[in-house]
Design an enzyme around this catalytic site. Structure first.
Site, PDB file in Angstrom:
ATOM      1  N   TYR A 147       0.844  -1.207   0.000  1.00 34.32           N
ATOM      2  CA  TYR A 147       0.000   0.000   0.000  1.00 34.32           C
ATOM      3  C   TYR A 147       0.879   1.257   0.000  1.00 34.32           C
ATOM      4  CZ  TYR A 147      -3.712   3.218   1.570  1.00 34.32           C
ATOM      5  OH  TYR A 147      -4.617   4.254   1.683  1.00 34.32           O
ATOM      6  N   LYS A 151       1.363   3.583  -3.266  1.00 36.94           N
ATOM      7  CA  LYS A 151       0.878   4.969  -3.285  1.00 36.94           C
ATOM      8  C   LYS A 151       2.017   5.948  -3.569  1.00 36.94           C
ATOM      9  CE  LYS A 151      -3.602   4.789  -2.171  1.00 36.94           C
ATOM     10  NZ  LYS A 151      -4.664   5.421  -2.970  1.00 36.94           N
ATOM     11  N   ASN A 176      -6.223   9.712   8.333  1.00 37.47           N
ATOM     12  CA  ASN A 176      -7.368   8.905   8.814  1.00 37.47           C
ATOM     13  C   ASN A 176      -8.701   9.629   8.667  1.00 37.47           C
ATOM     14  OD1 ASN A 176      -5.760   6.878   9.574  1.00 37.47           O
ATOM     15  ND2 ASN A 176      -6.322   6.874  11.745  1.00 37.47           N
ATOM     16  N   ARG A 188     -10.228  -1.038  10.828  1.00 38.24           N
ATOM     17  CA  ARG A 188      -9.662   0.254  11.209  1.00 38.24           C
ATOM     18  C   ARG A 188     -10.200   0.663  12.574  1.00 38.24           C
ATOM     19  NH1 ARG A 188      -9.486   3.655   5.625  1.00 38.24           N
ATOM     20  NH2 ARG A 188     -11.252   2.366   5.020  1.00 38.24           N
ATOM     21  N   ASN A 192     -13.740  -0.498  14.132  1.00 36.75           N
ATOM     22  CA  ASN A 192     -13.537  -1.555  15.137  1.00 36.75           C
ATOM     23  C   ASN A 192     -14.180  -1.190  16.461  1.00 36.75           C
ATOM     24  OD1 ASN A 192     -12.117  -3.564  13.943  1.00 36.75           O
ATOM     25  ND2 ASN A 192     -10.159  -3.116  14.910  1.00 36.75           N
ATOM     26  N   PHE A 193     -13.795  -0.020  16.972  1.00 36.15           N
ATOM     27  CA  PHE A 193     -14.269   0.391  18.306  1.00 36.15           C
ATOM     28  C   PHE A 193     -15.796   0.539  18.332  1.00 36.15           C
ATOM     29  CE2 PHE A 193     -10.179   2.611  20.082  1.00 36.15           C
ATOM     30  CZ  PHE A 193      -9.548   1.376  20.121  1.00 36.15           C
ATOM     31  N   THR A 211      -1.063   7.827  18.896  1.00 41.19           N
ATOM     32  CA  THR A 211      -2.028   8.886  18.554  1.00 41.19           C
ATOM     33  C   THR A 211      -2.390   8.806  17.073  1.00 41.19           C
ATOM     34  OG1 THR A 211      -0.426  10.557  17.905  1.00 41.19           O
ATOM     35  CG2 THR A 211      -1.007  10.443  20.256  1.00 41.19           C
ATOM     36  N   ASP A 274       3.277  -0.457  12.432  1.00 41.89           N
ATOM     37  CA  ASP A 274       2.203   0.491  12.726  1.00 41.89           C
ATOM     38  C   ASP A 274       2.834   1.789  13.253  1.00 41.89           C
ATOM     39  OD1 ASP A 274      -0.508   0.851  12.670  1.00 41.89           O
ATOM     40  OD2 ASP A 274      -0.815   0.291  14.769  1.00 41.89           O
ATOM     41  N   PRO A 275       2.589   2.939  12.591  1.00 41.48           N
ATOM     42  CA  PRO A 275       3.237   4.169  13.056  1.00 41.48           C
ATOM     43  C   PRO A 275       2.746   4.599  14.439  1.00 41.48           C
ATOM     44  CG  PRO A 275       1.699   4.631  11.267  1.00 41.48           C
ATOM     45  CD  PRO A 275       1.763   3.147  11.400  1.00 41.48           C
TER      46      PRO A 275
END
Ligand code: NAD
Length: 317
Positions: A147, A151, A176, A188, A192-193, A211, A274-275
């Protein structure tokens, strides 16, 4: 844009693309929505079928296409890790061949073309917040590279087509974005939440201190359209996202409250690459076309939760 213009939206049956379709159809443009329905759904655009200025075209952007259009919004690409890692080779093909095919179309039709790029081009950023001069810190061989690097290569193609063929391009780097019509199982954090909270399941947090910045889809679409409408604009890249930074722990707590949920929070391992932090510097977008998001996180999450509640009810019925 003039109302008589014919607009092509690739990925138009997806989350963001369908909101773009809504907006442009309502404004009277002649809209062609192109989608392979890989992650998108006809249910996102069903309400537009039958409108005289809307057409749906089932097509894969990796294949060439001959159409007559004035503007192209190139949004076709799976955007969530679960979806883009499902067939990583096709993800690279979608970004790279999709960009080439759409740029060739823009060249032939003398059309203006906008590329939906991503904050993932910054990788795990070395600078904070991220501005457009940051060249990125991306792992080129990791599981997210299909990805991120796809991109990045698409951006390169856009700028090379501009240098070589004088194509009128716009590149936006989207951070996001959330809102109604997100895929219910795209993995995502917002979807998800919200789904976990509404189902009474534990909210799964990898690292509560990480964050993210969350932009409501209506704000994002307004930014994309304002930039596309700007004549003689620089090609970008231009960041579009919400500069307000929220920790994942905070997000989980807000979602639990808005959904009136008794779910617990559980902690799970962090996905690879994952950043840790993400926040856009949006000063370029603000200077160029006066853009900034206006939807408060709680308001946007409330809208999103209401939409997911309806979807879950429909599924249960
Ligand atoms: P989405 O998965 O809901 O939409 C993508 C759409 O593209 C889907 O309808 C899918 O069926 C279609 N598609 C995928 N591959 C295709 C192909 N080869 N040919 C034709 N259609 C194809 O995702 P989204 O969140 O709406 O993202 C839209 C665009 O915005 C993507 O390009 C994504 O990279 C970019 N973006 C989104 C976000 C975000 O937070 N949602 C952030 C950064 C960038």
């Amino acid at each position: 844009m003039r109302k008589s213009e014919r607009v092509l939206i690739t990925g138009g049956a997806g989350f963001i693309g369908s909101h773009l379709c809504d907006n442009l159809v309502a404004s009277g443009y002649d809209v062609i929505c192109l989608d392979s329905l890989f992650t998108g759904s006809k249910s996102n655009i069903f309400h537009l079928f039958g409108k005289p200025n809307f057409e749906f075209l089932r097509h894969d952007v990796t294949e060439p296409l001959r159409l007559e259009v004035d503007r192209i919004f190139n949004f076709a690409c799976p955007a969530s890790p679960i979806h883009y890692q499902h067939d990583p080779v096709h993800t690279v093909r979608t970004s790279v061949l999709g960009a080439i095919n759409m740029l060739k179309l823009a060249h032939r039709c003398n059309a203006r073309i906008l590329q939906a790029s991503t904050s993932e081009v910054y990788g795990d950023p070395l600078n904070h917040p991220q501005n457009e001069d940051d060249w990125g810190n991306v792992n080129p061989v990791g599981p997210r590279a299909c990805y991120d690097e796809g991109k990045r290569c698409a951006e390169t193609l856009f700028f090379d087509y501009r240098r070589q063929y004088s194509i009128d391009i716009r590149v936006v780097r989207i951070f996001n974005t959330y809102g109604p019509r997100m895929h219910i199982s795209d993995g995502r954090v917002v979807s998800n939440f919200v789904v976990q909270a509404l189902k009474g399941l534990p909210l799964t947090v990898a690292d509560g201190n990480q964050t993210r910045s969350f932009c409501f889809v209506d704000d994002l679409v307004r930014g994309v359209l304002d930039y596309m409408d700007l004549d003689d604009a620089p090609p970008g890249p231009v960041n579009l996202g919400n500069p307000e930074e929220t920790s994942i722990q905070q997000l989980a707590e807000i979602v639990l409250r808005l959904c009136d949920s008794k779910s617990n929070i559980t902690y799970v391992p962090k996905p690879e690459d994952d950043p840790k932090r993400r926040r856009p510097d949006i000063s370029r977008a603000t200077a160029l076309f006066g853009w900034e998001p206006s939807t408060e996180l709680e308001e946007g999450l409330g809208n999103t939760a209401a939409w997911f509640r309806k979807v879950l009810q429909r599924v249960a019925e």
